[in-house]
Design an enzyme around this catalytic site. Structure first.
Site, PDB file in Angstrom:
ATOM      1  CG  HIS A   1      -0.590   1.350   7.155  1.00 31.78           C
ATOM      2  ND1 HIS A   1       0.340   0.880   8.049  1.00 31.78           N
ATOM      3  CD2 HIS A   1       0.086   2.223   6.362  1.00 31.78           C
ATOM      4  CE1 HIS A   1       1.514   1.445   7.803  1.00 31.78           C
ATOM      5  NE2 HIS A   1       1.383   2.256   6.768  1.00 31.78           N
ATOM      6  CD  GLU A   2      -1.032   2.628   2.680  1.00 34.21           C
ATOM      7  OE1 GLU A   2      -0.566   3.784   2.657  1.00 34.21           O
ATOM      8  OE2 GLU A   2      -0.332   1.631   2.933  1.00 34.21           O
TER       9      GLU A   2
ATOM     10  N   GLY B   1       0.833  -1.204   0.000  1.00 32.13           N
ATOM     11  CA  GLY B   1       0.000   0.000   0.000  1.00 32.13           C
ATOM     12  C   GLY B   1       0.861   1.244   0.000  1.00 32.13           C
TER      13      GLY B   1
ATOM     14  CG  HIS C   1       0.430   6.951   5.435  1.00 37.40           C
ATOM     15  ND1 HIS C   1       1.592   7.447   5.960  1.00 37.40           N
ATOM     16  CD2 HIS C   1       0.623   5.620   5.297  1.00 37.40           C
ATOM     17  CE1 HIS C   1       2.470   6.448   6.131  1.00 37.40           C
ATOM     18  NE2 HIS C   1       1.899   5.333   5.735  1.00 37.40           N
TER      19      HIS C   1
ATOM     20  CD  GLN D   1       3.476   5.906   2.582  1.00 37.30           C
ATOM     21  OE1 GLN D   1       2.528   5.353   2.056  1.00 37.30           O
ATOM     22  NE2 GLN D   1       4.435   5.228   3.186  1.00 37.30           N
TER      23      GLN D   1
ATOM     24  CB  CYS E   1       5.248   2.361   7.550  1.00 35.75           C
ATOM     25  SG  CYS E   1       4.794   3.826   6.621  1.00 35.75           S
ATOM     26  CG  LEU E   2       6.890   1.086   1.551  1.00 38.09           C
ATOM     27  CD1 LEU E   2       6.281   1.350   0.181  1.00 38.09           C
ATOM     28  CD2 LEU E   2       8.073   0.138   1.441  1.00 38.09           C
TER      29      LEU E   2
HETATM   30 ZN    ZN Z   1       2.740   3.491   5.787  1.00 39.41          ZN
END
Ligand code: ZN
Length: 162
Positions: free
Chosen positions: A130-131, A46, A134, A51, A88-89
């Site tokens: 999660h997204e 995701g 963000h 991000q 998380c990236l």
């Molecule tokens: Zn994330």
């Protein structure tokens, strides 16, 4: 389409609330394509627009069942709860056990601006939650207790200086 740079903590764009997309424009469709490419390149499941430095309410997800693209996503139903390890990236090197709803109902717009409404459970429900976090500037470390949060921030700041 391009692989975009993923912002890391403590970049301020990650901590900000993203704005609603009033009209879905060609640039938003291009952004969706690039976000999918960036997510796959980084082997994520995701990605949210902030991000990659764009403060808009746009997310992409693919847990291996084909891509899901959502503009202005909202969760309108939650049931059950489950604790699971998440990474998380934008937060390299840490994972955290996060309690989230097991099943959700969600809606948003697709790339043509049409309303999408669906339900999800398990990993997909988790990825969507999660997204969307963000988009509200909420990172995983928000869920940690204050002492652990300080410890995690220290690890993240160290890794972002390398
Ligand atoms: Zn994330």
């Amino acid at each position: 389409m391009a692989v975009l740079k993923i912002l890391k903590f403590p970049n301020p764009i990650l901590l900000r609330r993203s704005r609603v997309v009033e009209i879905v424009r060609p640039e938003d469709r291009e952004l969706l394509d690039s976000m999918l490419e960036t997510m796959r390149f980084n082997q994520g499941i995701g990605l949210a627009a902030p991000q990659v430095g764009i403060s808009k309410r746009i997310i992409v997800i693919d847990i291996g069942r084909g891509p899901i693209e959502l503009i202005n996503p909202v969760i309108n139903k939650r049931a059950g709860s489950e604790k699971w390890e998440e990474g998380c990236l934008s937060l390299s090197g840490i994972t955290l056990k996060i309690k989230r709803a097991k099943r959700i109902g969600y809606k948003g717009l697709d790339r043509e601006g049409r309303l999408v409404e669906a339900e999800a459970e398990g990993l997909l429900a988790r990825a969507i939650q999660h997204e969307i976090d963000h988009l509200d500037g909420r990172l995983l470390i928000y869920y940690a207790n204050p002492i652990k949060r300080i410890y995690l921030k220290r690890i993240l700041l160290k890794s972002s200086c390398l």
